[in-house]
Design a protein around this motif. Structure first.
Motif, PDB file in Angstrom:
ATOM      1  N   MET A   1       0.838  -1.089  -0.058  1.00 49.76           N
ATOM      2  CA  MET A   1      -0.021  -0.012   0.021  1.00 49.76           C
ATOM      3  C   MET A   1       0.948   1.074   0.074  1.00 49.76           C
ATOM      4  SD  MET A   1      -3.033   0.919   2.852  1.00 49.76           S
ATOM      5  CE  MET A   1      -4.383   1.482   1.953  1.00 49.76           C
ATOM      6  N   ASN A   2       0.507   2.269  -0.768  1.00 50.79           N
ATOM      7  CA  ASN A   2       1.232   3.339  -1.000  1.00 50.79           C
ATOM      8  C   ASN A   2       1.119   4.358   0.252  1.00 50.79           C
ATOM      9  OD1 ASN A   2       2.066   2.408  -3.430  1.00 50.79           O
ATOM     10  ND2 ASN A   2       0.585   3.836  -4.630  1.00 50.79           N
ATOM     11  N   GLU A   3       2.428   5.017   0.786  1.00 52.64           N
ATOM     12  CA  GLU A   3       2.192   5.861   1.809  1.00 52.64           C
ATOM     13  C   GLU A   3       1.448   7.128   1.260  1.00 52.64           C
ATOM     14  OE1 GLU A   3       5.257   8.206   4.703  1.00 52.64           O
ATOM     15  OE2 GLU A   3       5.682   6.245   3.984  1.00 52.64           O
ATOM     16  N   LEU A   4       0.796   7.859   2.105  1.00 47.98           N
ATOM     17  CA  LEU A   4       0.311   9.085   1.779  1.00 47.98           C
ATOM     18  C   LEU A   4       1.132   9.942   1.358  1.00 47.98           C
ATOM     19  CD1 LEU A   4      -2.462  10.825   1.801  1.00 47.98           C
ATOM     20  CD2 LEU A   4      -2.182  11.081   4.246  1.00 47.98           C
ATOM     21  N   TRP A   9       1.470  22.613   0.127  1.00 47.60           N
ATOM     22  CA  TRP A   9       0.127  23.384   0.036  1.00 47.60           C
ATOM     23  C   TRP A   9      -0.814  22.724   0.486  1.00 47.60           C
ATOM     24  CZ3 TRP A   9      -3.739  20.933  -2.436  1.00 47.60           C
ATOM     25  CH2 TRP A   9      -3.483  20.119  -3.311  1.00 47.60           C
ATOM     26  N   ASN A  10      -0.770  21.322   0.900  1.00 42.07           N
ATOM     27  CA  ASN A  10      -1.819  20.597   1.782  1.00 42.07           C
ATOM     28  C   ASN A  10      -1.954  21.315   3.031  1.00 42.07           C
ATOM     29  OD1 ASN A  10      -0.693  17.801   0.141  1.00 42.07           O
ATOM     30  ND2 ASN A  10      -2.773  18.760  -0.263  1.00 42.07           N
ATOM     31  N   LEU A  50      10.597  15.718   4.209  1.00 43.72           N
ATOM     32  CA  LEU A  50      10.231  15.519   5.701  1.00 43.72           C
ATOM     33  C   LEU A  50       8.982  14.194   5.393  1.00 43.72           C
ATOM     34  CD1 LEU A  50       9.750  18.874   7.403  1.00 43.72           C
ATOM     35  CD2 LEU A  50      11.378  17.160   7.872  1.00 43.72           C
ATOM     36  N   ASP A  51       9.242  13.469   6.362  1.00 47.61           N
ATOM     37  CA  ASP A  51       8.393  12.309   6.479  1.00 47.61           C
ATOM     38  C   ASP A  51       6.957  12.702   7.104  1.00 47.61           C
ATOM     39  OD1 ASP A  51       7.655   9.394   6.446  1.00 47.61           O
ATOM     40  OD2 ASP A  51       7.590   9.313   8.532  1.00 47.61           O
TER      41      ASP A  51
END
Length: 149
Positions: A1-4, A9-10, A50-51
């Motif tokens: 599953m892909n990480e968000l 800008w979010n 940044l994570d």
């Protein structure tokens, strides 16, 4: 599953949403969260690697620090006003004299103040007796007979 994947800008959109919430529910709570969201977005813009966990941690810590600092500042430097009883309507009537609207029987009666009827508690008195408001307990005035001097 892909990480968000969150881009800078979010965080700015979140900050804008928090500002709108602040406008709808004022109190300077959401303002500081919005500022934290803006700073988090700025940091992500400057350091795009940044994570997401680090971003959320930065946002959380900044929010808690900003809100706590504002609360401490507010306690140390309270807002002074020339109308300290503006939102304490009952407190505004302490010391004023009114005629009874209904007699005080068994310690309870009523007075008419402008366009409002207020319950009063005090010594039994006849209708139209002048009473002085000496205290407020919720929505009930404590009164005593007013003796003209």
């Amino acid at each position: 599953m892909n990480e968000l994947e969150v881009v800078f800008w979010n965080w700015w959109v979140l900050a804008l949403i928090l500002l709108v919430i602040e406008l709808l529910a004022p109190g300077f709570f959401f303002l500081w969260m919005a500022a934290s969201g803006f700073v988090t977005g700025l940091l992500l813009w400057l350091m795009p690697v940044l994570d997401i966990k680090v971003q959320i941690s930065i946002f959380s810590v900044l929010s808690m620090v900003a809100i706590t600092a504002w609360k401490l500042y507010g306690k140390k430097y309270p807002i002074s006003t020339d109308h300290p009883l503006l939102n304490k309507r009952g407190q505004q009537y302490i010391g004023r004299v009114f005629s009874l609207y209904q007699p005080i029987e068994n310690g309870e009666g009523k007075i008419k103040v402008d366009d409002s009827i207020w319950k009063v508690h005090g010594e039994d008195c006849d209708i139209n007796t002048k009473v002085k408001v000496i205290a407020v307990r919720g929505t009930v005035f404590d009164v005593e007979k007013f003796l003209d001097a």
